[in-house]
Scaffold this active site. Structure first.
Site, short mmCIF file in Angstrom:
data_model
loop_
_atom_site.label_atom_id
_atom_site.label_comp_id
_atom_site.label_asym_id
_atom_site.label_seq_id
_atom_site.Cartn_x
_atom_site.Cartn_y
_atom_site.Cartn_z
N SER A 137 0.85 -1.31 -0.03
CA SER A 137 -0.03 -0.12 0.08
C SER A 137 0.68 1.13 -0.02
CB SER A 137 -0.91 0.03 1.23
OG SER A 137 -1.64 1.19 1.48
N TYR A 162 -2.06 -1.26 10.89
CA TYR A 162 -2.40 -1.94 9.59
C TYR A 162 -1.28 -1.29 8.67
CZ TYR A 162 -3.86 -1.64 4.91
OH TYR A 162 -4.08 -1.57 3.35
N LYS A 166 2.01 -3.65 6.74
CA LYS A 166 2.39 -3.73 5.20
C LYS A 166 3.76 -3.27 5.06
CE LYS A 166 -1.90 -4.26 3.39
NZ LYS A 166 -1.93 -5.47 2.53
N1 UFG Z 1 -12.20 11.03 3.59
C1 UFG Z 1 -13.58 12.04 4.04
N2 UFG Z 1 -14.70 11.44 4.61
C2 UFG Z 1 -14.90 10.16 4.74
C3 UFG Z 1 -13.92 9.07 4.46
C4 UFG Z 1 -12.69 9.76 4.19
O1 UFG Z 1 -13.53 13.08 3.85
O2 UFG Z 1 -15.93 9.58 5.29
C5 UFG Z 1 -11.24 11.75 3.02
C6 UFG Z 1 -10.06 11.45 3.84
O3 UFG Z 1 -9.74 12.31 4.79
C7 UFG Z 1 -9.02 11.50 2.77
C8 UFG Z 1 -9.82 11.01 1.53
O4 UFG Z 1 -10.88 10.98 1.94
O5 UFG Z 1 -8.72 12.69 2.59
C9 UFG Z 1 -9.51 9.32 1.31
O6 UFG Z 1 -9.93 8.73 2.38
P1 UFG Z 1 -10.03 7.14 2.44
O7 UFG Z 1 -10.28 6.61 3.95
O8 UFG Z 1 -10.94 6.52 1.57
O9 UFG Z 1 -8.68 6.56 2.04
P2 UFG Z 1 -7.26 6.79 2.52
O10 UFG Z 1 -6.32 7.54 1.41
O11 UFG Z 1 -7.09 7.26 4.10
O12 UFG Z 1 -6.61 5.33 2.84
C10 UFG Z 1 -6.56 4.54 1.87
C11 UFG Z 1 -6.56 3.14 2.19
C12 UFG Z 1 -5.67 2.61 3.06
C13 UFG Z 1 -4.42 2.68 2.51
C14 UFG Z 1 -4.06 4.18 2.20
C15 UFG Z 1 -2.91 4.26 1.42
O13 UFG Z 1 -7.87 2.91 2.87
O14 UFG Z 1 -5.92 1.23 2.98
O15 UFG Z 1 -5.29 4.60 1.13
O16 UFG Z 1 -2.62 5.75 1.13
F1 UFG Z 1 -3.48 2.36 3.29
#
Ligand code: UFG
Length: 351
Positions: A137, A162, A166
């Site tokens: 990841s 988590y 990785k």
């Molecule tokens: N976000 C919101 N509201 C939500 C969920 C997320 O505004 O309800 C925002 C977060 O702050 C972030 C973006 O949307 O800016 C993406 O968030 P995600 O939770 O969809 O994804 P992440 O980038 O946090 O994490 C993902 C995967 C992880 C992985 C990571 C690698 O879920 O497993 O990318 O960068 F490790």
């Protein structure tokens, strides 16, 4: 030395093959002519996925698929899988993946994710199989010093168990190759996988309240949740909301197929970013999904979520140069396919 073989002569074991990325990869491999053995304990997946895979690929390709409901931690069962089928290569997806849950359950996350990997590679070694693709990841890059992220960008301390699993599994597999250069290890660092199979038969099916943005947005679109919570609008990005490199799950699937082809006949440890190279903000996602589902989706601005970074996106030139792989789908396609899946399966695989 990894033996070069054609897909029809190659059997690929896919751990976690009933999961979101795993299932789309299994479809791609069957369509490419591989024999596929799926091992999944269904702890976070439905057996119906296996039927959907068979429907998509058709009878002839489905005949090349074997499914075992097995926990990768179960050494005896895994040995039996390797005794029963000649496995040429392994794609290892199986693992717990909820960032927030990993913070409250570190023992479970380390025990499961590290434990199953150690069991898997030990069983592989005992059966003379040393070719593995690991589902890593972009989380290993942490808070980036500069963008886009290349495979040479430094790994940073993870912000949750988590992410550490990785990080550590990448190290374990690298050390394995140092100890025995016959190992053939490919570490694929995914950016943010979204979308669904264009057929509407497979997609992401999170249990409970989705942690990730896209499934949450899709549930707002279908009326299950009231509004999207935007986690912070004061980031150092053009519109203040977090920027990520979203990639269609079918592009990730072809990325695995490209990696299988690339590793054919090699040994070593190689890292590839799998992303699109383009960053998209939370507000841009809400807009694109609104367009896909034909209605304006309500949202509110909430505080930042701990551990989130301002922005990350990939430099994917290595995957293009080495494996000839590029992502084909754009954000509009991803939202369209995600909505198609959500609207046809409002309750996921159980609906
Ligand atoms: N976000 C919101 N509201 C939500 C969920 C997320 O505004 O309800 C925002 C977060 O702050 C972030 C973006 O949307 O800016 C993406 O968030 P995600 O939770 O969809 O994804 P992440 O980038 O946090 O994490 C993902 C995967 C992880 C992985 C990571 C690698 O879920 O497993 O990318 O960068 F490790």
């Amino acid at each position: 030395m990894s033996e070069a073989k054609d897909p029809q002569d190659t059997c690929v074991l896919v751990t976690g093959g009933a999961g979101f990325i795993g299932s789309h990869t299994v479809v791609e491999l069957l369509q490419d002519g591989y024999k596929v053995v799926v091992v999944d304990d269904l702890s976070n997946a439905s057996e119906r996925v296996i039927d959907r895979i068979k429907t998509i690929v058709g009878d002839a390709a489905a005949a090349r698929l074997t499914f075992y409901r097995t926990d990768v931690n179960d050494r005896e069962a895994m040995s039996a899988v390797f005794d029963g089928d000649h496995i040429d290569r392994v794609i290892h997806f199986a693992g717990f993946k909820a960032v927030g849950e990993s913070v409250s359950k570190p023992i479970e996350y380390y025990a499961n994710n590290l434990g199953n990997t150690l069991t898997l590679v030990d069983v592989m070694r005992n059966h003379g199989c040393k070719d593995i693709i690991f589902s890593s990841s972009a989380t290993v890059y942490g808070d980036p010093d500069s963008l886009p992220l290349t495979e040479e960008s430094p790994k940073k301390p993870a912000t949750n168990p988590y992410g550490w699993t990785k990080w550590m599994i990448e190290q374990v597999l690298t050390d394995l190759h140092t100890a025995d250069p016959a190992w053939n290890v490919v570490l694929l660092r995914y950016f943010n996988p979204i979308g669904a199979h264009p057929s509407g038969l497979m997609g992401e099916d999170p249990k409970g309240i989705p942690n990730n943005l896209l499934p949450y947005v899709a549930q707002v679109a279908i009326g299950k949740r009231a509004c999207v919570h935007v986690f912070g609008n004061d980031y150092d990005t053009p519109d203040g909301t977090g920027v990520r490199d979203y990639i269609h799950v079918c592009d990730l699937a072809t990325g695995h197929a490209a990696a299988l082809n690339w590793m054919n006949g090699r040994t070593g440890v190689e890292i590839f970013n799998l992303g699109t190279g383009r960053g998209t903000s939370v507000l841009e996602i809400i807009k694109a999904f609104s367009l896909a589902c034909g209605k304006d989706l309500p949202y509110q601005i909430d505080p930042r979520r701990p551990g989130d970074v301002d922005a990350n996106y990939a430099d994917c030139s290595k995957a293009k140069r080495e494996m000839g792989w590029v992502a084909k789908y754009d954000i509009g396609d991803m939202c369209r396919d995600s909505w198609n899946w959500q609207s046809k399966n409002p309750n996921g695989y159980e609906g």
